[in-house]
Motif scaffolding. Structure first.
Motif, mmCIF file in Angstrom:
data_model
loop_
_atom_site.group_PDB
_atom_site.id
_atom_site.type_symbol
_atom_site.label_atom_id
_atom_site.label_comp_id
_atom_site.label_asym_id
_atom_site.label_seq_id
_atom_site.Cartn_x
_atom_site.Cartn_y
_atom_site.Cartn_z
ATOM 1 N N ASN A 37 0.809 -1.214 0.000
ATOM 2 C CA ASN A 37 0.000 0.000 0.000
ATOM 3 C C ASN A 37 0.847 1.271 0.000
ATOM 4 O O ASN A 37 0.314 2.373 0.128
ATOM 5 C CB ASN A 37 -0.967 -0.004 1.198
ATOM 6 N N ILE A 38 2.156 1.099 -0.080
ATOM 7 C CA ILE A 38 3.022 2.271 -0.206
ATOM 8 C C ILE A 38 4.145 1.935 -1.195
ATOM 9 O O ILE A 38 4.308 0.780 -1.593
ATOM 10 C CB ILE A 38 3.654 2.701 1.148
ATOM 11 N N GLN A 39 4.905 2.932 -1.571
ATOM 12 C CA GLN A 39 6.099 2.664 -2.370
ATOM 13 C C GLN A 39 7.307 3.242 -1.639
ATOM 14 O O GLN A 39 7.312 4.418 -1.278
ATOM 15 C CB GLN A 39 5.985 3.301 -3.760
ATOM 16 N N LEU A 96 -0.204 -6.457 5.888
ATOM 17 C CA LEU A 96 -1.488 -5.846 6.230
ATOM 18 C C LEU A 96 -2.146 -5.154 5.037
ATOM 19 O O LEU A 96 -3.280 -4.685 5.131
ATOM 20 C CB LEU A 96 -1.327 -4.891 7.417
ATOM 21 N N ALA A 97 -1.440 -5.118 3.917
ATOM 22 C CA ALA A 97 -2.087 -4.693 2.673
ATOM 23 C C ALA A 97 -2.734 -5.898 1.987
ATOM 24 O O ALA A 97 -3.386 -5.771 0.953
ATOM 25 C CB ALA A 97 -1.064 -4.041 1.741
ATOM 26 N N LEU A 110 4.798 -10.845 12.673
ATOM 27 C CA LEU A 110 4.386 -10.048 11.506
ATOM 28 C C LEU A 110 5.332 -8.874 11.337
ATOM 29 O O LEU A 110 5.761 -8.276 12.324
ATOM 30 C CB LEU A 110 3.000 -9.461 11.749
ATOM 31 N N SER A 111 5.559 -8.508 10.095
ATOM 32 C CA SER A 111 6.361 -7.321 9.827
ATOM 33 C C SER A 111 5.578 -6.430 8.869
ATOM 34 O O SER A 111 5.108 -6.901 7.833
ATOM 35 C CB SER A 111 7.684 -7.759 9.189
ATOM 36 N N THR A 112 5.444 -5.153 9.203
ATOM 37 C CA THR A 112 4.581 -4.278 8.400
ATOM 38 C C THR A 112 5.174 -2.882 8.270
ATOM 39 O O THR A 112 5.981 -2.463 9.113
ATOM 40 C CB THR A 112 3.167 -4.183 9.020
ATOM 41 N N ASN A 113 4.718 -2.168 7.238
ATOM 42 C CA ASN A 113 5.113 -0.764 7.134
ATOM 43 C C ASN A 113 4.265 0.112 8.047
ATOM 44 O O ASN A 113 4.527 1.294 8.208
ATOM 45 C CB ASN A 113 5.022 -0.285 5.677
ATOM 46 N N GLY A 114 3.207 -0.446 8.625
ATOM 47 C CA GLY A 114 2.454 0.260 9.653
ATOM 48 C C GLY A 114 1.297 1.106 9.161
ATOM 49 O O GLY A 114 0.494 1.584 9.965
ATOM 50 N N LEU A 115 1.159 1.274 7.839
ATOM 51 C CA LEU A 115 0.088 2.161 7.362
ATOM 52 C C LEU A 115 -1.289 1.635 7.783
ATOM 53 O O LEU A 115 -2.157 2.401 8.183
ATOM 54 C CB LEU A 115 0.164 2.317 5.828
ATOM 55 N N ALA A 116 -1.478 0.325 7.695
ATOM 56 C CA ALA A 116 -2.790 -0.252 8.007
ATOM 57 C C ALA A 116 -2.832 -0.899 9.398
ATOM 58 O O ALA A 116 -3.800 -1.577 9.738
ATOM 59 C CB ALA A 116 -3.155 -1.291 6.948
ATOM 60 N N LEU A 117 -1.802 -0.664 10.188
ATOM 61 C CA LEU A 117 -1.707 -1.365 11.477
ATOM 62 C C LEU A 117 -2.883 -1.062 12.398
ATOM 63 O O LEU A 117 -3.467 -1.968 12.998
ATOM 64 C CB LEU A 117 -0.368 -0.994 12.147
ATOM 65 N N LEU A 118 -3.230 0.203 12.475
ATOM 66 C CA LEU A 118 -4.314 0.595 13.388
ATOM 67 C C LEU A 118 -5.616 -0.141 13.055
ATOM 68 O O LEU A 118 -6.394 -0.484 13.943
ATOM 69 C CB LEU A 118 -4.516 2.108 13.268
ATOM 70 N N ASP A 119 -5.848 -0.397 11.768
ATOM 71 C CA ASP A 119 -7.081 -1.084 11.351
ATOM 72 C C ASP A 119 -7.098 -2.551 11.782
ATOM 73 O O ASP A 119 -8.161 -3.160 11.845
ATOM 74 C CB ASP A 119 -7.221 -1.066 9.816
#
Ligand code: CLF
Ligand code: SF4
Length: 504
Positions: free
Chosen positions: A75-77, A131-132, A155-164
């Motif tokens: 969900n990001i670049q 999470l995307a 899990l490893s994430t960029n965090g953009l969708a973490l709150l959801d």
């Protein structure tokens, strides 16, 4: 897992919370007469990190992880990412040779579990953002939870969708989470992220980084609140965010991040990334170390990361993804081994690790007492060759990497992992490889190995690096302290004795 799913096991036991940023200091054996040594007794991980090879430096000698590449989209670049690149020999995040469906992922876990008793963690780290791809990610995690409930989920994430998704993550029993945070200042962020997808539209420039940062920080705070151990990875990009990372570290620590992992940017034109194509370099080892030193005052740092692939398998030091890919496919078609059997084998391995830990702690204590007699001397850098298990047990000729420690009266602190081509190939010595190994060992006073041949021992000695076999098969930290005590002259920090390698 913790008996209380909302509360870390350490907290339940009355110990400091596992996500306490001061955990390492709390754990230090302060009442001892000797200085608080970082390793051995003092370096034992808190309960939640005990069997996780990434969240605990000590555990990485004993346990393995498996990555399930079920998340292709993002969900990001990021300017350092190109997921189209695939090479079986390439070791870096985002690279995978195969994408799995959730069903294939569960079959892979069962197949790998039957081969690797030290498997303790199953993680999803790409090749895109887990999470995307929430449907595939959560289906895979649920499947693994059912098939092998004793395995730790990660899990490893960029965090953009973490709150959801943080509630779902917590409900699933995921207690280890990594969020990549490269900036908290959108002015810095716009040089790292050209765009994000937010509210079904593409947001560009500074606004994209503002949203991303806000969501990352809020997501970390919520995850910490839910009793999840959060590790923050920050990619070090010289001239872009290196000057800003101390502020990032302070911010995430204030939110309760357990540890921070400063990873060097990997950038080459052949990767086809924006940074690769525009010549953005990664940090030199010296630059990375200096930044780590500056940040270590404010946070517990992870320094043993191997920047692994999205389909990595095995202990961090030995990615077996290529070797086990075929096995996964073959086993996927056959009925899996009963989970109980592999779970029992894993339990036996954990028991064996506890015995090895006891032995290491005893050896460390003895050395710590001897060290207490030592006057103040300069620290020394010493490399170790190990193939796991927490001892000096790798033949110099077979080592593909060396773990470099700084040893002093305060103990042995892991500084970095240095990769090198191994010296022996199929029984033949590779003379050219020694030059690369000497470069990898630059700055080290000695290298502790299980065995070494006459020829490479001579090359090391000529370069001023002492090859040492006297501590073969001893626990690493005790071996380092023993070498230091025996070989460093008070007041000078210079090695006292002649090289003591027993030539193979
Ligand atoms: Fe994988 Fe990441 Fe979990 Fe570890 S990796 S999802 S936390 S199980 Fe580990 Fe690999 Fe470094 Fe990541 S060595 S890149 S820190
Ligand atoms: Fe690539 Fe990960 Fe960045 Fe997405 S978040 S662009 S997968 S590095």
């Amino acid at each position: 897992m913790s008996p209380d799913p909302g509360r870390p096991a350490d907290a339940a036991a009355g110990a400091p919370a596992a996500n306490c940023a001061f955990q390492r200091r709390c754990d230090a054996p302060s009442p001892r007469p000797s200085p608080p040594l970082s390793g051995g007794e003092g370096g034992l991980p808190p309960a939640l990190a005990r069997n996780h090879p990434c969240f605990s430096e000590e555990a990485h000698h004993h346990f393995a992880r498996l990555h399930l590449a079920v998340a292709p989209g993002c969900n990001i670049q990021c300017h350092y990412c190109n997921r189209k690149f695939d090479c079986a020999a390439e070791r870096r995040p985002g690279v995978t040779s195969e994408r799995l469906t959730p069903e294939q992922a569960v079959a892979r876990v069962q197949a790998v579990a039957a081969e690797i008793p030290e498997l303790s963690v199953v993680g999803i780290a790409g090749p895109g953002d887990p999470l995307a791809n929430p449907a595939a990610t959560f289906a895979a995690l649920e499947g693994v939870r059912r098939a092998a409930p004793d395995l730790t989920l990660c899990l490893s994430t960029n965090g953009l969708a973490l709150l959801d998704h943080v509630e779902r993550i917590a409900e699933l029993g995921v207690r280890h989470l990594t969020v990549t945070v490269n900036m908290t200042d959108p002015e810095v962020g716009e040089r790292i992220y050209p765009w994000i997808i937010w509210g079904r539209r593409r947001v560009r420039g500074r606004e994209a980084s503002r949203i991303l940062s806000e969501r990352q920080l809020a997501g970390i705070a919520r995850a910490v609140d839910r009793g999840i151990l959060v590790k923050v990875n920050s990619v070090v990009i010289p001239g872009v965010n290196d000057h800003h990372l101390l502020a990032v570290v302070r911010r995430v620590r204030a939110l309760g991040a357990f540890t921070v992992n400063l990873v060097p940017l990997i950038s080459a034109p052949e990767h086809g990334t924006h940074y690769g194509l525009t010549g953005q370099r990664g940090p030199t080892p010296g630059e990375l170390e200096a930044l780590q030193e500056a940040c270590a005052v404010d946070a517990k740092l992870m320094r043993h990361c191997r920047q692994c692939r999205a389909d990595a398998v095995g202990r961090l030091s030995q990615d077996r993804s290529g070797e086990l890919a075929e096995l996964g496919r073959a086993r996927a078609a056959a009925p899996p081994a009963p989970a109980r059997t592999t779970a029992e084998i894993r339990a036996e391995h954990r028991q064996a690790v506890e015995i090895a830990r006891l032995r290491a702690r005893r050896a460390w204590r003895e050395e710590a007492n001897r060290m207490a007699q030592l006057p103040e001397v300069a620290p020394a850098r010493v490399a170790v060759a190990t193939r796991g298990g927490g001892t000096v047990n790798q033949h110099f000729g077979h080592a593909e990497e060396f773990i470099v420690y700084e040893v002093s009266r305060k103990g042995a602190q892991l500084l970095s992992i240095r990769r090198a081509e191994h010296y022996c190939r199929g029984g033949d010595a590779e003379d050219e490889a020694i030059d690369g190994i000497l470069r990898a060992l630059e700055g080290c006073r000695a290298v502790l190995v299980a065995k070494i041949g006459r020829c490479p021992a001579g090359r090391l000695e000529a370069a001023g690096i002492e090859p040492v076999t006297a501590h073969a098969f001893q626990p690493i930290e005790a071996a380092l302290l023993a070498w230091y005590r025996e070989n460093v002259q008070p007041g000078t920090g210079a090695a006292a004795s002649a090289p003591q390698a027993e030539v193979a």
